[in-house]
Design a protein around this motif. Structure first.
Motif, short mmCIF file in Angstrom:
data_model
loop_
_atom_site.label_atom_id
_atom_site.label_comp_id
_atom_site.label_asym_id
_atom_site.label_seq_id
_atom_site.Cartn_x
_atom_site.Cartn_y
_atom_site.Cartn_z
N VAL A 40 0.84 -1.21 0.00
CA VAL A 40 0.00 0.00 0.00
C VAL A 40 0.87 1.25 0.00
O VAL A 40 0.60 2.22 -0.73
N LEU A 41 1.91 1.24 0.82
CA LEU A 41 2.83 2.37 0.87
C LEU A 41 3.52 2.58 -0.49
O LEU A 41 3.68 3.71 -0.95
N LEU A 76 8.82 6.38 1.11
CA LEU A 76 9.94 5.53 0.72
C LEU A 76 10.81 5.16 1.93
O LEU A 76 11.28 4.03 2.04
N HIS A 77 10.99 6.11 2.84
CA HIS A 77 11.75 5.82 4.06
C HIS A 77 11.02 4.79 4.92
O HIS A 77 11.65 3.89 5.52
N GLU A 78 9.70 4.90 4.99
CA GLU A 78 8.91 3.97 5.77
C GLU A 78 9.01 2.56 5.19
O GLU A 78 9.11 1.57 5.92
N ALA A 87 18.52 -1.66 -3.59
CA ALA A 87 19.14 -0.77 -4.57
C ALA A 87 18.09 0.05 -5.33
O ALA A 87 18.25 1.25 -5.55
N LYS A 88 17.02 -0.60 -5.70
CA LYS A 88 15.96 0.10 -6.44
C LYS A 88 15.31 1.16 -5.57
O LYS A 88 15.05 2.28 -6.03
N LEU A 89 15.07 0.82 -4.31
CA LEU A 89 14.47 1.77 -3.39
C LEU A 89 15.39 2.95 -3.13
O LEU A 89 14.93 4.10 -3.04
#
Length: 254
Positions: A40-41, A76-78, A87-89
């Motif tokens: 969901v995030l 994105l941090h969560e 790596a993608k994140l």
């Protein structure tokens, strides 16, 4: 006595087995729930990225766009805190941070009106998605009611602006082509859109300008019609004069 001990042992083993199974089920349930939350995030982060890329920057304020970029980074941090380094994140985080830095270092872009109905509809679709996103943030208690209301009102105003700009373009084109009646229709459509969303009279000046333009165009239409009627009357008079002249000539010839 031995039978009691055996039965007790069997019962204890069965109870232990049930507890182990229950614990595994609970852990699996938590794992699935965490994966669902991360998904969901991720969906929300991608939605924000898409809106920042596709929604023309002049339909929402710079502060609103900075808020969206900040929310993108926080999401994105969560995800990273829950799923670990990826790596993608990390690349997505860098992209989001660069986007935010670019916004903070630049001014609000100059507005370019939408003149095409298809483009206006595309903008409106994205505004509807943005509206849903803000509502979801409020429901998740990510933002306060006051902040949510500010952004929702801004979205409504942008929603109105897109169609007003299309009708304004249509009115100008019709006027240049001499189709004053069509120009009047477009200005009436402008007034209809403005009246649908006019909090605290924010659109009153534009409504007044459209009303004045309609009056001006209708006066021009009336003058054109009068001139046309006069020209028709003159033509009829000329035809009558020619007919009378022909009759007189016939009488004279006889």
């Amino acid at each position: 006595m031995v039978i009691i001990l055996v039965l007790g042992g069997v019962f204890a083993f069965a109870l232990l087995l049930v507890l182990v199974v229950f614990a595994r089920q609970q852990n699996e349930k938590k794992r699935i729930e965490e994966l669902r939350r991360i998904r969901v995030l991720g969906d929300r982060a991608r939605q924000i990225q898409l809106l920042l890329e596709e929604l023309p920057p002049t339909y929402i304020t710079q502060d609103f766009r900075i808020f969206l970029a900040t929310q993108w980074i926080e999401l994105l941090h969560e995800i990273q805190n829950s799923s670990g380094q990826d790596a993608k994140l990390s690349a997505e985080l860098e992209t989001a941070q660069n986007k935010l830095n670019s916004m903070r270092s630049s001014n609000q872009p100059q507005h370019k009106p939408v003149t095409d109905i298809q483009l206006a509809n595309a903008v409106r679709r994205n505004l509807k998605l943005l509206n849903k996103l803000i509502v979801a943030m409020y429901q998740d208690r990510k933002i306060s009611h006051r902040i949510a209301q500010i952004y929702l009102n801004e979205i409504k105003q942008a929603f109105t602006q897109t169609m007003v700009e299309v009708f304004q373009s249509g009115a100008r084109k019709a006027e240049l082509e001499g189709n004053l009646r069509l120009a009047v229709v477009h200005h009436k459509r402008i007034m209809s859109e403005l009246n649908r969303n006019n909090p605290n009279g924010i659109n009153n000046q534009m409504l007044l300008e459209s009303r004045q333009m309609i009056q001006k165009l209708e006066e021009q239409i009336a003058l054109s019609a009068e001139a046309g009627n006069n020209q028709l009357a003159d033509s009829v008079s000329e035809m009558i004069d020619e007919a009378d002249s022909w009759k007189k000539k016939q009488v004279y010839d006889d």
